[in-house]
Design a protein around this motif. Structure first.
Motif, mmCIF file in Angstrom:
data_model
loop_
_atom_site.group_PDB
_atom_site.id
_atom_site.type_symbol
_atom_site.label_atom_id
_atom_site.label_comp_id
_atom_site.label_asym_id
_atom_site.label_seq_id
_atom_site.Cartn_x
_atom_site.Cartn_y
_atom_site.Cartn_z
ATOM 1 N N ILE A 125 0.860 -1.174 0.000
ATOM 2 C CA ILE A 125 0.000 0.000 0.000
ATOM 3 C C ILE A 125 0.902 1.230 0.000
ATOM 4 O O ILE A 125 1.667 1.437 0.952
ATOM 5 N N PRO A 126 0.882 2.057 -1.049
ATOM 6 C CA PRO A 126 1.743 3.255 -1.050
ATOM 7 C C PRO A 126 1.474 4.103 0.191
ATOM 8 O O PRO A 126 0.315 4.290 0.585
ATOM 9 N N PRO A 127 2.523 4.599 0.836
ATOM 10 C CA PRO A 127 2.311 5.393 2.049
ATOM 11 C C PRO A 127 1.630 6.720 1.730
ATOM 12 O O PRO A 127 1.818 7.288 0.656
ATOM 13 N N LEU A 128 0.845 7.199 2.682
ATOM 14 C CA LEU A 128 0.281 8.540 2.556
ATOM 15 C C LEU A 128 1.373 9.569 2.831
ATOM 16 O O LEU A 128 2.125 9.443 3.800
ATOM 17 N N LEU A 129 1.453 10.588 1.978
ATOM 18 C CA LEU A 129 2.448 11.637 2.160
ATOM 19 C C LEU A 129 1.873 12.711 3.071
ATOM 20 O O LEU A 129 0.866 13.342 2.748
ATOM 21 N N GLU A 130 2.517 12.915 4.210
ATOM 22 C CA GLU A 130 2.063 13.940 5.153
ATOM 23 C C GLU A 130 2.568 15.305 4.697
ATOM 24 O O GLU A 130 3.766 15.495 4.473
ATOM 25 N N PRO A 131 1.679 16.284 4.554
ATOM 26 C CA PRO A 131 2.126 17.616 4.136
ATOM 27 C C PRO A 131 2.683 18.414 5.310
ATOM 28 O O PRO A 131 2.399 18.119 6.479
ATOM 29 N N LYS A 132 3.467 19.406 4.974
ATOM 30 C CA LYS A 132 3.860 20.421 5.938
ATOM 31 C C LYS A 132 2.926 21.607 5.754
ATOM 32 O O LYS A 132 2.576 21.946 4.626
ATOM 33 N N VAL A 133 2.513 22.207 6.832
ATOM 34 C CA VAL A 133 1.599 23.339 6.742
ATOM 35 C C VAL A 133 2.413 24.627 6.850
ATOM 36 O O VAL A 133 3.056 24.895 7.864
ATOM 37 N N ASP A 134 2.419 25.408 5.772
ATOM 38 C CA ASP A 134 3.171 26.658 5.747
ATOM 39 C C ASP A 134 2.461 27.740 6.567
ATOM 40 O O ASP A 134 1.311 27.580 6.983
ATOM 41 N N ALA A 135 3.155 28.831 6.769
ATOM 42 C CA ALA A 135 2.636 29.907 7.611
ATOM 43 C C ALA A 135 1.314 30.462 7.105
ATOM 44 O O ALA A 135 0.477 30.917 7.894
ATOM 45 N N ASP A 136 1.110 30.424 5.785
ATOM 46 C CA ASP A 136 -0.135 30.949 5.227
ATOM 47 C C ASP A 136 -1.239 29.903 5.177
ATOM 48 O O ASP A 136 -2.312 30.138 4.612
ATOM 49 N N GLY A 137 -0.989 28.720 5.749
ATOM 50 C CA GLY A 137 -1.994 27.671 5.793
ATOM 51 C C GLY A 137 -1.955 26.700 4.638
ATOM 52 O O GLY A 137 -2.701 25.715 4.639
ATOM 53 N N ALA A 138 -1.114 26.943 3.641
ATOM 54 C CA ALA A 138 -1.026 26.037 2.499
ATOM 55 C C ALA A 138 -0.426 24.702 2.924
ATOM 56 O O ALA A 138 0.480 24.643 3.769
ATOM 57 N N GLY A 150 18.280 18.550 -10.927
ATOM 58 C CA GLY A 150 18.651 19.313 -9.739
ATOM 59 C C GLY A 150 17.710 20.451 -9.394
ATOM 60 O O GLY A 150 17.836 21.065 -8.333
ATOM 61 N N ALA A 151 16.738 20.750 -10.258
ATOM 62 C CA ALA A 151 15.835 21.880 -10.034
ATOM 63 C C ALA A 151 14.616 21.445 -9.222
ATOM 64 O O ALA A 151 14.260 20.266 -9.160
ATOM 65 N N THR A 152 13.966 22.427 -8.609
ATOM 66 C CA THR A 152 12.718 22.205 -7.868
ATOM 67 C C THR A 152 11.622 23.080 -8.463
ATOM 68 O O THR A 152 11.821 24.282 -8.656
ATOM 69 N N TRP A 153 10.489 22.475 -8.735
ATOM 70 C CA TRP A 153 9.318 23.176 -9.285
ATOM 71 C C TRP A 153 8.283 23.300 -8.176
ATOM 72 O O TRP A 153 8.020 22.331 -7.461
ATOM 73 N N THR A 154 7.691 24.488 -8.031
ATOM 74 C CA THR A 154 6.791 24.728 -6.900
ATOM 75 C C THR A 154 5.430 25.255 -7.357
ATOM 76 O O THR A 154 5.087 26.419 -7.107
ATOM 77 N N PRO A 155 4.633 24.425 -8.023
ATOM 78 C CA PRO A 155 3.291 24.879 -8.402
ATOM 79 C C PRO A 155 2.382 24.945 -7.175
ATOM 80 O O PRO A 155 2.581 24.212 -6.196
ATOM 81 N N GLU A 156 1.389 25.813 -7.222
ATOM 82 C CA GLU A 156 0.399 25.858 -6.149
ATOM 83 C C GLU A 156 -0.953 26.253 -6.712
ATOM 84 O O GLU A 156 -1.049 26.981 -7.699
ATOM 85 N N TRP A 157 -1.990 25.749 -6.071
ATOM 86 C CA TRP A 157 -3.351 26.042 -6.500
ATOM 87 C C TRP A 157 -4.297 25.703 -5.356
ATOM 88 O O TRP A 157 -3.941 24.989 -4.418
ATOM 89 N N THR A 158 -5.507 26.209 -5.443
ATOM 90 C CA THR A 158 -6.550 25.862 -4.482
ATOM 91 C C THR A 158 -7.366 24.714 -5.050
ATOM 92 O O THR A 158 -7.852 24.779 -6.177
ATOM 93 N N LEU A 159 -7.502 23.660 -4.263
ATOM 94 C CA LEU A 159 -8.202 22.468 -4.698
ATOM 95 C C LEU A 159 -9.703 22.746 -4.686
ATOM 96 O O LEU A 159 -10.308 22.930 -3.628
ATOM 97 N N ASP A 160 -10.304 22.811 -5.872
ATOM 98 C CA ASP A 160 -11.713 23.165 -5.973
ATOM 99 C C ASP A 160 -12.383 22.301 -7.029
ATOM 100 O O ASP A 160 -12.604 22.722 -8.165
ATOM 101 N N GLN A 161 -12.673 21.058 -6.653
ATOM 102 C CA GLN A 161 -13.343 20.127 -7.546
ATOM 103 C C GLN A 161 -13.903 19.000 -6.705
ATOM 104 O O GLN A 161 -13.536 18.835 -5.542
ATOM 105 N N PRO A 162 -14.812 18.202 -7.276
ATOM 106 C CA PRO A 162 -15.431 17.130 -6.488
ATOM 107 C C PRO A 162 -14.419 16.095 -6.013
ATOM 108 O O PRO A 162 -13.308 15.981 -6.552
ATOM 109 N N ALA A 163 -14.818 15.338 -5.000
ATOM 110 C CA ALA A 163 -14.005 14.212 -4.544
ATOM 111 C C ALA A 163 -13.722 13.284 -5.714
ATOM 112 O O ALA A 163 -14.605 13.009 -6.534
#
Length: 485
Positions: free
Chosen positions: A35-48, A127-140
């Motif tokens: 069973i692939p492990p669930l990835l625990e997020p870190k909560v940033d200062a702005d709540g993301a 070696g690069a890091t990509w940092t996309p962000e968005w608000t999750l707004d769609q059905p389950a």
């Protein structure tokens, strides 16, 4: 063993011996399903919620007993963790590329701005890091992520770069939801192994369909077994194979209920005995078990006189054993919360796409060409006409409904919101496509065949979403990312 399956195995075994690969034997179901492990997020200062994903090429996996296989993976040796988030969450990804070559990571099934989509324009250098962000707004829904670089997607996915992305919605129906207990991800892929245990990647980049394997991995497990402890279990099925099509059900032909398709829940549970999934498609099913029973989840091929090679073979996927005492499960709800299909408005625009061997409308993919300009929020009809062997069709960002296949409505379980559809040989499929509201005239989304060999050969086009009324002023050419194609 069915005669057709026997003949297939005999032929494959002979070919495997000639090529130095292990001959195929029937599954012993000797390995516990991973069973692939669930990835625990870190909560940033702005709540993301920040999810960190590391793409790496130094994995060592053991699929075959006593043999080690070099693999690619995300945060591990093979495949990636499961990302799980809730509608309304602010998502912030940190995708670091530790490969020796550039790649991308596409959020398949996500409704998000084009610049965050992870298609071939969002390349991540070594070696690069990509940092996309968005608000999750769609059905389950059950979504997933995988590389989507131009001309090399097939090999990157085959080597192991993929993972599941589960979207929850507050206040949804009471379905089995405890991850790894009664809510089980199943990532289905076909592979071929050499006699030393290494992945055989021959024909990934060649042939009519590209790679077709003779062994099945589920969550990166060969011949897996699973013990369940609840009366009702939800399985999230994902076809993450390069080309193969599955018709998934059970060896005892039991009925089960489909509760969700690619883009979200159905209105009501639909009872069936098989679900057909082409590459990229997902389905959520709920299955009832009796205490102490054992059953094999399998895939049964289509009639070889009528179907292509990618649809024909039979495979056993997973042995499931029910515990001697099962936890009682709430009854399956009569309503699942899915929206009713809204018909396209009168006068809706119809766009037509003709599929040939590796072209759409007689054109190969061009990173600088915008093929379609669509007003944001549009509800259109897309006609997909296949003039040759089997394909499928995936549209980024959207949710669509299948109107008909060769004039006939789709099976009831396929009438929910989708983003990928199988297009049989010489068939015509009509879709009612609902577009989102993220406008950007210079950042395109993709539409393409999700048989990865076809995608890499150029069976892909680009569209942009623009403010309504600006379609004629939108440029049809854009600058490609910083490399040549």
């Amino acid at each position: 063993m069915k005669r057709r399956r026997f003949l297939v195995l005999a032929a494959v075994s002979g070919l495997a011996a000639a090529c130095g690969a292990d001959p195929v034997e029937g599954p012993a179901f000797a390995t516990k399903l991973r069973i692939p492990p669930l990835l625990e997020p870190k909560v940033d200062a702005d709540g993301a919620k920040r999810f960190e994903l590391l793409l790496q090429a130094d994995g060592r996996s053991q699929f075959l007993p006593g043999k080690t296989t070099a693999t690619w993976g995300i945060n591990g040796a093979y495949l990636g963790p499961t990302v799980r988030a809730t509608r309304g969450d602010r998502i912030r990804m940190a995708v670091t590329n530790r490969l020796a070559e550039a790649t991308t990571l596409h959020w398949h099934g996500m409704r998000l701005p084009a610049k965050m989509d992870g298609g071939p324009h969002q390349m991540i250098g070594p070696g690069a890091t990509w940092t996309p962000e968005w608000t999750l707004d769609q059905p389950a829904a059950t979504s997933w992520f995988h590389p989507h670089l131009h001309e090399k997607t097939a090999m990157h996915v085959y080597r192991g770069l993929a993972g599941m992305f589960i979207i929850d919605a507050p206040g949804g129906p009471k379905l089995p939801h405890t991850y790894g207990v009664d809510d089980i991800p199943l990532i289905v892929q076909d592979k071929r192994f050499n006699s030393d245990g290494s992945l055989n990647d021959g024909r990934v980049d060649s042939g009519t369909f590209g790679f077709l394997g003779d062994r099945i991995l589920v969550n990166g497990t060969l011949d897996p077994s699973l013990e369940v402890g609840a009366e009702l279990v939800r399985f999230r099925l994902l076809n993450a194979s390069n080309a193969r099509v599955y018709r998934i059900g059970f060896a005892d032909n039991r009925a089960f209920h489909v509760v969700g398709t690619d883009g979200g829940p159905l209105e009501r549970p639909v009872e069936t005995g098989r679900v057909k999934l082409s590459p990229g498609e997902r389905a959520e099913i709920v299955v009832r078990f009796a205490a102490g029973e054992q059953v094999v989840m399998n895939s049964v091929g289509e009639n070889p006189q009528e179907a292509n090679a990618i649809e024909q073979d039979d495979f056993d996927l997973l042995r499931i054993t029910a515990a001697r005492q099962l936890t009682a499960s709430p009854a399956l709800p009569e309503r699942l919360g899915g929206a009713a299909a809204a018909p396209p408005p009168a006068g809706a625009r119809t766009r037509r796409f003709v599929l040939t061997g590796s072209e759409i409308n007689d054109k190969d993919m061009d990173m600088t060409r915008i093929d379609e300009v669509v007003p944001a929020g549009a509800h259109e009809i897309w006609e997909i006409e296949n003039t040759t062997y089997a394909h499928n069709f995936h549209i980024h960002e959207v949710a669509f409904r299948i109107l008909d296949v060769n004039g006939a409505p789709p099976p009831a379980y396929q009438r929910g919101p989708k983003d990928t559809v199988f297009v049989p040989k010489l068939a015509k499929v009509r879709l009612a496509v609902q577009f989102g509201h993220f406008t950007d005239p210079v950042s395109p989304y993709m539409y393409h065949c999700h048989i990865l060999r076809h995608e890499d050969k150029g069976m892909m086009g680009q569209f942009v979403l623009v403010e309504p009324g600006t379609e004629e002023q939108t440029p049809r050419t854009i600058m490609a990312p910083g490399h040549h194609h």
